[in-house]
Design a protein around this motif. Structure first.
Motif, PDB file in Angstrom:
ATOM      1  N   SER A   1      58.830  48.203   9.358  1.00 54.38           N
ATOM      2  CA  SER A   1      58.346  49.717   9.019  1.00 54.38           C
ATOM      3  C   SER A   1      57.342  49.931   8.093  1.00 54.38           C
ATOM      4  N   TYR A   2      57.172  48.900   7.253  1.00 56.23           N
ATOM      5  CA  TYR A   2      55.926  48.877   6.284  1.00 56.23           C
ATOM      6  C   TYR A   2      55.389  47.326   6.835  1.00 56.23           C
ATOM      7  N   GLY A   3      55.045  47.155   7.793  1.00 56.69           N
ATOM      8  CA  GLY A   3      54.310  45.931   8.255  1.00 56.69           C
ATOM      9  C   GLY A   3      53.057  45.656   8.332  1.00 56.69           C
ATOM     10  N   ASP A   4      52.204  46.751   8.278  1.00 56.95           N
ATOM     11  CA  ASP A   4      50.852  46.612   8.479  1.00 56.95           C
ATOM     12  C   ASP A   4      50.081  45.932   6.899  1.00 56.95           C
ATOM     13  N   PRO A   5      49.690  44.582   7.010  1.00 57.42           N
ATOM     14  CA  PRO A   5      49.301  44.228   5.617  1.00 57.42           C
ATOM     15  C   PRO A   5      47.856  44.983   5.498  1.00 57.42           C
TER      16      PRO A   5
ATOM     17  N   ASP B   1      47.368  48.194   5.646  1.00 57.09           N
ATOM     18  CA  ASP B   1      47.500  49.684   5.201  1.00 57.09           C
ATOM     19  C   ASP B   1      47.936  49.618   3.860  1.00 57.09           C
ATOM     20  N   PRO B   2      47.142  50.364   2.905  1.00 59.38           N
ATOM     21  CA  PRO B   2      47.837  50.547   1.599  1.00 59.38           C
ATOM     22  C   PRO B   2      49.216  51.144   1.454  1.00 59.38           C
ATOM     23  N   ALA B   3      49.487  51.993   2.410  1.00 61.11           N
ATOM     24  CA  ALA B   3      50.912  52.528   2.339  1.00 61.11           C
ATOM     25  C   ALA B   3      51.779  51.438   2.596  1.00 61.11           C
ATOM     26  N   CYS B   4      51.447  50.313   3.021  1.00 61.47           N
ATOM     27  CA  CYS B   4      52.599  49.151   3.293  1.00 61.47           C
ATOM     28  C   CYS B   4      52.760  48.472   1.972  1.00 61.47           C
ATOM     29  N   HIS B   5      52.043  48.573   0.967  1.00 59.97           N
ATOM     30  CA  HIS B   5      52.058  47.855  -0.266  1.00 59.97           C
ATOM     31  C   HIS B   5      52.604  48.809  -1.402  1.00 59.97           C
ATOM     32  N   PHE B   6      53.978  48.488  -1.835  1.00 59.23           N
ATOM     33  CA  PHE B   6      54.338  49.323  -2.926  1.00 59.23           C
ATOM     34  C   PHE B   6      55.718  48.715  -3.585  1.00 59.23           C
ATOM     35  N   THR B   7      56.083  49.100  -4.764  1.00 60.96           N
ATOM     36  CA  THR B   7      56.992  48.806  -5.376  1.00 60.96           C
ATOM     37  C   THR B   7      57.984  50.273  -5.740  1.00 60.96           C
ATOM     38  N   ASP B   8      59.363  50.097  -5.915  1.00 56.51           N
ATOM     39  CA  ASP B   8      60.201  51.250  -6.132  1.00 56.51           C
ATOM     40  C   ASP B   8      59.667  51.759  -7.485  1.00 56.51           C
ATOM     41  N   ASP B   9      59.341  52.862  -7.855  1.00 57.54           N
ATOM     42  CA  ASP B   9      59.119  53.557  -9.029  1.00 57.54           C
ATOM     43  C   ASP B   9      60.407  53.867  -9.713  1.00 57.54           C
ATOM     44  N   LEU B  10      61.015  52.811 -10.227  1.00 64.19           N
ATOM     45  CA  LEU B  10      62.481  53.203 -10.821  1.00 64.19           C
ATOM     46  C   LEU B  10      62.066  53.968 -12.227  1.00 64.19           C
ATOM     47  N   ASP B  11      61.293  53.516 -12.914  1.00 63.82           N
ATOM     48  CA  ASP B  11      60.795  54.366 -14.233  1.00 63.82           C
ATOM     49  C   ASP B  11      60.552  55.888 -13.986  1.00 63.82           C
ATOM     50  N   GLY B  12      59.701  56.352 -12.723  1.00 63.12           N
ATOM     51  CA  GLY B  12      59.283  57.329 -12.534  1.00 63.12           C
ATOM     52  C   GLY B  12      60.691  58.133 -12.164  1.00 63.12           C
TER      53      GLY B  12
ATOM     54  N   GLY C   1      57.412  42.079   0.781  1.00 59.00           N
ATOM     55  CA  GLY C   1      58.709  41.655   0.985  1.00 59.00           C
ATOM     56  C   GLY C   1      59.195  41.021   2.322  1.00 59.00           C
ATOM     57  N   LEU C   2      58.511  41.743   3.534  1.00 62.18           N
ATOM     58  CA  LEU C   2      58.840  41.325   4.767  1.00 62.18           C
ATOM     59  C   LEU C   2      58.166  39.790   5.034  1.00 62.18           C
ATOM     60  N   VAL C   3      57.033  39.637   4.573  1.00 63.25           N
ATOM     61  CA  VAL C   3      56.331  38.092   4.699  1.00 63.25           C
ATOM     62  C   VAL C   3      57.257  37.184   3.890  1.00 63.25           C
ATOM     63  N   ASP C   4      57.724  37.618   2.570  1.00 63.19           N
ATOM     64  CA  ASP C   4      58.676  36.720   1.732  1.00 63.19           C
ATOM     65  C   ASP C   4      59.971  36.456   2.614  1.00 63.19           C
TER      66      ASP C   4
ATOM     67  N   ALA D   1      54.764  47.388  14.208  1.00 57.63           N
ATOM     68  CA  ALA D   1      55.358  45.902  14.814  1.00 57.63           C
ATOM     69  C   ALA D   1      54.448  45.156  15.102  1.00 57.63           C
ATOM     70  N   ARG D   2      53.546  45.489  15.954  1.00 60.73           N
ATOM     71  CA  ARG D   2      52.415  44.513  16.472  1.00 60.73           C
ATOM     72  C   ARG D   2      51.363  44.159  15.488  1.00 60.73           C
ATOM     73  N   LYS D   3      51.354  45.080  14.337  1.00 59.29           N
ATOM     74  CA  LYS D   3      50.362  44.254  13.466  1.00 59.29           C
ATOM     75  C   LYS D   3      50.880  43.415  12.546  1.00 59.29           C
ATOM     76  N   PHE D   4      52.214  43.545  12.273  1.00 58.78           N
ATOM     77  CA  PHE D   4      52.840  42.374  11.640  1.00 58.78           C
ATOM     78  C   PHE D   4      53.228  41.270  12.167  1.00 58.78           C
ATOM     79  N   ALA D   5      53.618  41.413  13.679  1.00 58.11           N
ATOM     80  CA  ALA D   5      53.480  40.140  14.604  1.00 58.11           C
ATOM     81  C   ALA D   5      52.021  39.289  14.742  1.00 58.11           C
ATOM     82  N   SER D   6      51.038  40.235  14.564  1.00 53.48           N
ATOM     83  CA  SER D   6      49.570  39.374  14.641  1.00 53.48           C
ATOM     84  C   SER D   6      49.305  38.881  12.979  1.00 53.48           C
ATOM     85  N   HIS D   7      49.964  39.459  12.198  1.00 61.07           N
ATOM     86  CA  HIS D   7      49.712  38.758  10.878  1.00 61.07           C
ATOM     87  C   HIS D   7      50.498  37.500  10.743  1.00 61.07           C
TER      88      HIS D   7
END
Ligand SMILES: [Zn+2]
Length: 320
Positions: free
Chosen positions: A152-156, A158-169, A271-274, A294-300
């Motif tokens: 779902s967030y597998g395109d390396p 795309d900046p939108a696919c890099h995040f951490t949960d904003d638990l402080d926010g 997280g997906l790569v890990d 999905a295709r972009k993550f498979a390519s990666h």
């Protein structure tokens, strides 16, 4: 495809007159052939319909009437509340094993929604097959040879696919005059869990469906109530109608007219790569979501040394 065939697993898609059916089936054990369909609609020839969780884009609703369906007891309960009909399949407690036509299938939590489960079994040549569904936490997952997973967030790229949960926010936003937009199943329960884990003891007000799902699927989260004065959790589309002074949407998406707090039910691309490293498969099939990720993550994965395909790379079975 050769890599999958060598491992004794043939992933296939089904096509009907209306186009591709969702997701896929895995065929294995040529000596005594078995076919398990994954998050699919009903398709001829399947021995089991494995439902990873109760989000509508994983098609549990359409297989609720089949005795061949298999999902966790929490997923079955969620499907019945969301769709208002009886689930006729088999259930398991997440973390336990279930026998499906002589195949022992182990299940593991993925922490994506209450009851979300990964399925794991070995075929007759000893290939270890793991199907994750959507995933938030890979901590419980075993190593495998064939991994069927999401991106779902597998395109390396795309900046939108890099995040951490904003638990402080989220913590800072908590007040009696705050309203949070969260999908009724999954995100709403995650929000309640975070509130209680953070020590918020006051009443949490919810829309009717979120309240029913939360009470059925979670324990030790009262006091909860229907909509009223005080902190509220409602679907994002219902936020505008609330009188609260502070309104937020709990999401990793960027398309809502309210302040966004990044709380996701998914892992980001790192997280997906890990997860792939941890499970160390010989072959990966990325089966979800629709679109290009999905295709972009498979390519990666292929670029970084792990053999991977996405759904458009696998054979199609046409109607009879
Ligand atoms: Zn989902």
């Amino acid at each position: 495809m050769d890599r999958f065939v060598e491992l004794g697993v043939l992933p296939v898609r089904h096509k009907s007159a209306r186009g591709y059916r969702p997701h896929l089936s895995l065929m294995f054990n040529p000596g005594s052939p078995r076919t398990f369909s994954i998050d699919s609609t009903l398709a001829g020839g399947s021995d089991a319909y494995l439902v990873t969780h109760a989000h509508s884009d994983h098609y549990g609703s359409s297989v609720m009437r089949s005795e061949k369906s298999v999902c966790s007891s929490q997923t079955a309960a969620a499907l019945e509340i969301i769709h208002g009909k009886r689930y006729c399949g088999r259930v398991f407690e997440t973390g336990s094993s279930i026998d499906i036509y002589g195949v022992t299938v182990k299940t593991f939590t993925t922490a994506h929604t209450p009851g979300a489960a990964a399925f794991y079994w070995e075929n007759e040549v000893g290939t270890r097959i793991l199907v994750t569904g959507d995933i938030k936490d890979a901590g419980a997952l075993p190593q495998c040879d064939v991994l069927v997973t999401e991106a779902s967030y597998g395109d390396p790229d795309d900046p939108a696919c890099h995040f951490t949960d904003d638990l402080d926010g989220f913590r800072e936003a908590i007040s009696d005059d705050a309203a949070f937009g969260a999908y009724t199943f999954g995100k709403a329960q995650r929000a309640v869990g975070l509130l209680r884990a953070g020590g918020y003891c006051d009443k949490v007000h919810m829309d009717r469906t979120s309240l029913e799902l939360t009470r059925r699927l979670m324990s030790d989260v009262e006091p909860l109530d229907g909509l009223g004065d005080g902190l509220c959790i409602v679907p994002p589309g219902e936020l505008s109608a609330l009188p609260h002074r502070s309104k937020y949407v709990l999401t990793a998406r960027r398309d809502y007219p309210f302040r966004k707090i990044n709380i996701s039910d998914h892992m980001d691309v790192n997280g997906l790569v890990d997860m792939v490293k941890k499970c160390s498969p010989e072959a990966v099939l990325v089966y979800h979501p629709k679109g290009t990720r999905a295709r972009k993550f498979a390519s990666h994965l292929n670029r970084t040394g792990t053999f991977a395909l996405s759904l458009e790379d696998i054979p199609t079975i046409m109607p009879g």
